[in-house]
Design a protein around this motif. Structure first.
Motif, PDB file in Angstrom:
ATOM      1  N   MET A   1      67.143  28.870  71.529  1.00 35.78           N
ATOM      2  CA  MET A   1      66.156  29.826  71.016  1.00 35.78           C
ATOM      3  C   MET A   1      65.827  30.900  72.039  1.00 35.78           C
ATOM      4  SD  MET A   1      62.334  29.105  69.507  1.00 35.78           S
ATOM      5  CE  MET A   1      61.358  30.453  68.848  1.00 35.78           C
ATOM      6  N   ALA A   2      65.786  30.499  73.306  1.00 36.11           N
ATOM      7  CA  ALA A   2      65.478  31.474  74.354  1.00 36.11           C
ATOM      8  C   ALA A   2      66.530  32.569  74.416  1.00 36.11           C
ATOM      9  CB  ALA A   2      65.354  30.771  75.701  1.00 36.11           C
ATOM     10  N   LEU A   3      67.815  32.180  74.289  1.00 34.06           N
ATOM     11  CA  LEU A   3      68.883  33.173  74.329  1.00 34.06           C
ATOM     12  C   LEU A   3      68.789  34.130  73.146  1.00 34.06           C
ATOM     13  CD1 LEU A   3      71.908  30.962  75.469  1.00 34.06           C
ATOM     14  CD2 LEU A   3      70.555  32.564  76.838  1.00 34.06           C
ATOM     15  N   VAL A   4      68.448  33.612  71.984  1.00 32.31           N
ATOM     16  CA  VAL A   4      68.298  34.455  70.796  1.00 32.31           C
ATOM     17  C   VAL A   4      67.172  35.461  71.003  1.00 32.31           C
ATOM     18  CG1 VAL A   4      67.714  34.465  68.347  1.00 32.31           C
ATOM     19  CG2 VAL A   4      69.251  32.716  69.251  1.00 32.31           C
ATOM     20  N   LEU A   5      66.055  35.008  71.557  1.00 33.88           N
ATOM     21  CA  LEU A   5      64.922  35.899  71.783  1.00 33.88           C
ATOM     22  C   LEU A   5      65.245  36.955  72.828  1.00 33.88           C
ATOM     23  CD1 LEU A   5      62.016  33.283  71.733  1.00 33.88           C
ATOM     24  CD2 LEU A   5      62.457  35.061  70.036  1.00 33.88           C
ATOM     25  N   VAL A   6      65.960  36.568  73.878  1.00 37.01           N
ATOM     26  CA  VAL A   6      66.353  37.539  74.907  1.00 37.01           C
ATOM     27  C   VAL A   6      67.286  38.588  74.319  1.00 37.01           C
ATOM     28  CG1 VAL A   6      67.625  37.840  77.055  1.00 37.01           C
ATOM     29  CG2 VAL A   6      65.973  35.984  76.837  1.00 37.01           C
ATOM     30  N   ALA A   7      68.267  38.141  73.522  1.00 41.39           N
ATOM     31  CA  ALA A   7      69.193  39.085  72.897  1.00 41.39           C
ATOM     32  C   ALA A   7      68.467  40.019  71.940  1.00 41.39           C
ATOM     33  CB  ALA A   7      70.291  38.318  72.153  1.00 41.39           C
ATOM     34  N   ALA A   8      67.533  39.458  71.149  1.00 41.15           N
ATOM     35  CA  ALA A   8      66.761  40.293  70.234  1.00 41.15           C
ATOM     36  C   ALA A   8      65.916  41.307  70.995  1.00 41.15           C
ATOM     37  CB  ALA A   8      65.874  39.413  69.350  1.00 41.15           C
TER      38      ALA A   8
ATOM     39  N   GLY B   1      56.683  48.648  78.038  1.00 43.85           N
ATOM     40  CA  GLY B   1      55.265  48.302  78.006  1.00 43.85           C
ATOM     41  C   GLY B   1      54.872  47.565  76.745  1.00 43.85           C
ATOM     42  N   ALA B   2      55.425  47.984  75.597  1.00 44.30           N
ATOM     43  CA  ALA B   2      55.131  47.293  74.336  1.00 44.30           C
ATOM     44  C   ALA B   2      55.615  45.847  74.400  1.00 44.30           C
ATOM     45  CB  ALA B   2      55.789  48.029  73.171  1.00 44.30           C
ATOM     46  N   TRP B   3      56.825  45.635  74.953  1.00 40.43           N
ATOM     47  CA  TRP B   3      57.340  44.264  75.052  1.00 40.43           C
ATOM     48  C   TRP B   3      56.462  43.434  75.981  1.00 40.43           C
ATOM     49  CZ3 TRP B   3      58.872  40.598  78.446  1.00 40.43           C
ATOM     50  CH2 TRP B   3      59.596  39.515  77.932  1.00 40.43           C
ATOM     51  N   LEU B   4      56.072  43.988  77.124  1.00 43.62           N
ATOM     52  CA  LEU B   4      55.266  43.236  78.089  1.00 43.62           C
ATOM     53  C   LEU B   4      53.890  42.912  77.517  1.00 43.62           C
ATOM     54  CD1 LEU B   4      56.224  45.228  81.299  1.00 43.62           C
ATOM     55  CD2 LEU B   4      56.747  42.830  80.863  1.00 43.62           C
ATOM     56  N   ALA B   5      53.274  43.867  76.818  1.00 44.13           N
ATOM     57  CA  ALA B   5      51.962  43.600  76.216  1.00 44.13           C
ATOM     58  C   ALA B   5      52.061  42.507  75.163  1.00 44.13           C
ATOM     59  CB  ALA B   5      51.397  44.880  75.604  1.00 44.13           C
ATOM     60  N   GLY B   6      53.114  42.548  74.340  1.00 40.95           N
ATOM     61  CA  GLY B   6      53.305  41.491  73.359  1.00 40.95           C
ATOM     62  C   GLY B   6      53.557  40.140  74.003  1.00 40.95           C
ATOM     63  N   ALA B   7      54.306  40.134  75.106  1.00 41.18           N
ATOM     64  CA  ALA B   7      54.554  38.880  75.818  1.00 41.18           C
ATOM     65  C   ALA B   7      53.261  38.299  76.377  1.00 41.18           C
ATOM     66  CB  ALA B   7      55.564  39.115  76.946  1.00 41.18           C
ATOM     67  N   LEU B   8      52.391  39.150  76.907  1.00 43.58           N
ATOM     68  CA  LEU B   8      51.103  38.673  77.420  1.00 43.58           C
ATOM     69  C   LEU B   8      50.246  38.102  76.302  1.00 43.58           C
ATOM     70  CD1 LEU B   8      50.209  41.479  79.990  1.00 43.58           C
ATOM     71  CD2 LEU B   8      50.606  39.070  80.501  1.00 43.58           C
ATOM     72  N   LEU B   9      50.231  38.750  75.145  1.00 45.42           N
ATOM     73  CA  LEU B   9      49.446  38.234  74.026  1.00 45.42           C
ATOM     74  C   LEU B   9      50.030  36.927  73.506  1.00 45.42           C
ATOM     75  CD1 LEU B   9      48.727  41.540  72.063  1.00 45.42           C
ATOM     76  CD2 LEU B   9      47.122  40.207  73.447  1.00 45.42           C
ATOM     77  N   GLY B  10      51.374  36.816  73.455  1.00 43.33           N
ATOM     78  CA  GLY B  10      51.990  35.558  73.039  1.00 43.33           C
ATOM     79  C   GLY B  10      51.674  34.431  73.992  1.00 43.33           C
ATOM     80  N   LEU B  11      51.739  34.712  75.293  1.00 41.61           N
ATOM     81  CA  LEU B  11      51.392  33.702  76.298  1.00 41.61           C
ATOM     82  C   LEU B  11      49.933  33.288  76.175  1.00 41.61           C
ATOM     83  CD1 LEU B  11      51.970  32.064  78.901  1.00 41.61           C
ATOM     84  CD2 LEU B  11      51.427  34.139  80.195  1.00 41.61           C
ATOM     85  N   ALA B  12      49.038  34.280  76.062  1.00 45.78           N
ATOM     86  CA  ALA B  12      47.604  33.978  75.950  1.00 45.78           C
ATOM     87  C   ALA B  12      47.307  33.198  74.674  1.00 45.78           C
ATOM     88  CB  ALA B  12      46.793  35.278  75.986  1.00 45.78           C
ATOM     89  N   GLY B  13      48.012  33.496  73.589  1.00 41.14           N
ATOM     90  CA  GLY B  13      47.806  32.764  72.347  1.00 41.14           C
ATOM     91  C   GLY B  13      48.224  31.313  72.465  1.00 41.14           C
TER      92      GLY B  13
ATOM     93  N   GLY C   1      56.293  36.864  71.434  1.00 39.94           N
ATOM     94  CA  GLY C   1      55.280  37.907  71.343  1.00 39.94           C
ATOM     95  C   GLY C   1      55.819  39.265  71.748  1.00 39.94           C
ATOM     96  N   GLY C   2      56.631  39.300  72.812  1.00 35.74           N
ATOM     97  CA  GLY C   2      57.217  40.561  73.230  1.00 35.74           C
ATOM     98  C   GLY C   2      58.136  41.143  72.166  1.00 35.74           C
ATOM     99  N   ALA C   3      58.986  40.302  71.584  1.00 37.52           N
ATOM    100  CA  ALA C   3      59.895  40.779  70.546  1.00 37.52           C
ATOM    101  C   ALA C   3      59.131  41.239  69.304  1.00 37.52           C
ATOM    102  CB  ALA C   3      60.886  39.669  70.180  1.00 37.52           C
ATOM    103  N   LEU C   4      58.078  40.523  68.932  1.00 36.25           N
ATOM    104  CA  LEU C   4      57.306  40.898  67.749  1.00 36.25           C
ATOM    105  C   LEU C   4      56.625  42.249  67.919  1.00 36.25           C
ATOM    106  CD1 LEU C   4      55.606  37.513  66.723  1.00 36.25           C
ATOM    107  CD2 LEU C   4      57.428  38.728  65.513  1.00 36.25           C
ATOM    108  N   LEU C   5      55.948  42.441  69.051  1.00 37.38           N
ATOM    109  CA  LEU C   5      55.228  43.701  69.232  1.00 37.38           C
ATOM    110  C   LEU C   5      56.195  44.868  69.380  1.00 37.38           C
ATOM    111  CD1 LEU C   5      52.667  45.260  69.451  1.00 37.38           C
ATOM    112  CD2 LEU C   5      52.473  44.622  71.855  1.00 37.38           C
ATOM    113  N   LEU C   6      57.299  44.673  70.077  1.00 31.47           N
ATOM    114  CA  LEU C   6      58.274  45.751  70.222  1.00 31.47           C
ATOM    115  C   LEU C   6      58.904  46.091  68.874  1.00 31.47           C
ATOM    116  CD1 LEU C   6      59.766  47.753  71.910  1.00 31.47           C
ATOM    117  CD2 LEU C   6      61.337  45.944  72.637  1.00 31.47           C
TER     118      LEU C   6
END
Length: 320
Positions: A1-8, A49-61, A277-282
């Motif tokens: 799953m991690a590889l899929v998310l990185v590729a996406a 920046g959009a990816w990083l902000a989404g990643a922070l929100l996913g982590l915080a969630g 979260g990063g992939a979703l927000l981006l």
């Protein structure tokens, strides 16, 4: 799953750099200094920046849902979102500056700093009302109260100074348009620090999922674990909200998607939620820029519609 998310994420980064005000327009095919400036000073930092902000929100969630043992918990439970809104509203009321018209990095960092300061203040007030982090339920209730009060104060500021309403609208609806390289660097530093700290306490988070009494019987120091996790959640949420405004549902949906795809302990759930979260927000940002080009949709509205639709579909699928 991690590889899929990185590729996406990589594919979405390419798409983010190719979508502009007129829709799909890959500037790397065009020459000239102006095309290069638009690509490297506007689109690329906005995409990262959009990816990083989404990643922070996913982590915080993921941290919030584990800490409060509630799958409906989101990163804004401690009042950081409304605190950031109050900070931005006060700055706009005092300075009379619109984030849409502000020029230069100083004005943009000023707004981000005000949002971050407001988020930190709200979290500190929540911790003071809850008398620390010893009682999870009390912390949750204090966060709800602080969120309501700070939200009311922000509305009061806009009522007294109605000129700031238009400027506040972009913050309240969520926007990635103001992201620049300084903001990207800040978000990246906070993500690395928050992820390292969260992973260091991931076993404690797994123990808390079994209940506080069980975690204590397993030898988990509940006070330090809660303090560290609250700090990670507050710092990640405050940094993200300060840079992109109020983005709905990313922190709530990202951990749900990870749990639906795989059964993972917190050691894997936390980084996978950040990647999701990063992939979703981006993806939402690319869609918001391109679906009605040259008009741009507020990315926070798009995430609310899509995230809310996903949760409604999830509730409909599950039997009563």
């Amino acid at each position: 799953m991690a590889l899929v998310l990185v590729a996406a994420s990589l594919l979405l980064c390419v798409a983010g750099a190719a979508v502009g005000s007129a829709g799909w327009e890959p500037l790397w095919r065009a020459g000239g200094e102006s095309a290069s400036a638009v690509l490297w000073e506007i689109r690329v930092p906005r995409t990262f920046g959009a990816w990083l902000a989404g990643a922070l929100l996913g982590l915080a969630g993921a941290v919030a849902q584990g800490l409060f043992r509630n799958p409906l918990a989101d990163p804004y439970l401690l009042g950081s979102a409304t605190g950031a809104g109050l900070g931005v509203a006060l700055l706009l009321a005092l300075a009379g500056t619109s984030p849409l018209d502000a020029g230069g990095w100083v004005a943009r960092l000023g707004l981000a700093g005000a949002g971050f300061a407001g988020a930190v203040l709200a979290v500190l007030v929540t911790l003071a009302l809850a008398k620390g982090v010893q009682h999870t339920l009390r912390l949750l209730l204090a966060g709800v109260v602080v969120g309501m009060v700070f939200g009311a104060l922000a509305s009061l500021v806009m009522f007294w100074v109605p000129e700031v309403m238009r400027a506040m609208q972009s913050f309240l609806l969520g926007t990635t348009a103001l992201l620049g390289w300084p903001g990207v660097a800040l978000l990246a530093a906070v993500l690395v620090a928050g992820l390292v700290a969260a992973l260091a306490f991931s076993r404690g988070l797994d123990a808390l999922s079994l209940g506080e009494d069980t975690a204590a019987s397993l030898g988990v120091a509940l006070g330090p674990v809660r303090t560290a996790l609250v700090g990670v959640m507050a710092l990640a949420t405050g940094a993200a909200v300060a840079q992109v405004g109020l983005i709905a549902f990313i922190g709530l949906v990202a951990p749900h998607l990870v749990r639906a795809a795989t059964r993972a302990t917190s050691r894997w759930l936390l980084p996978l939620s950040a990647l999701t979260g990063g992939a979703l927000l981006l993806a939402a940002d690319v869609l918001a820029r391109g679906v009605m080009a040259p008009q741009e949709l507020p990315v926070g509205v798009l995430t609310a519609v899509l995230g809310g639709g996903y949760l409604l579909w999830l509730m409909y699928r599950r039997p009563a």
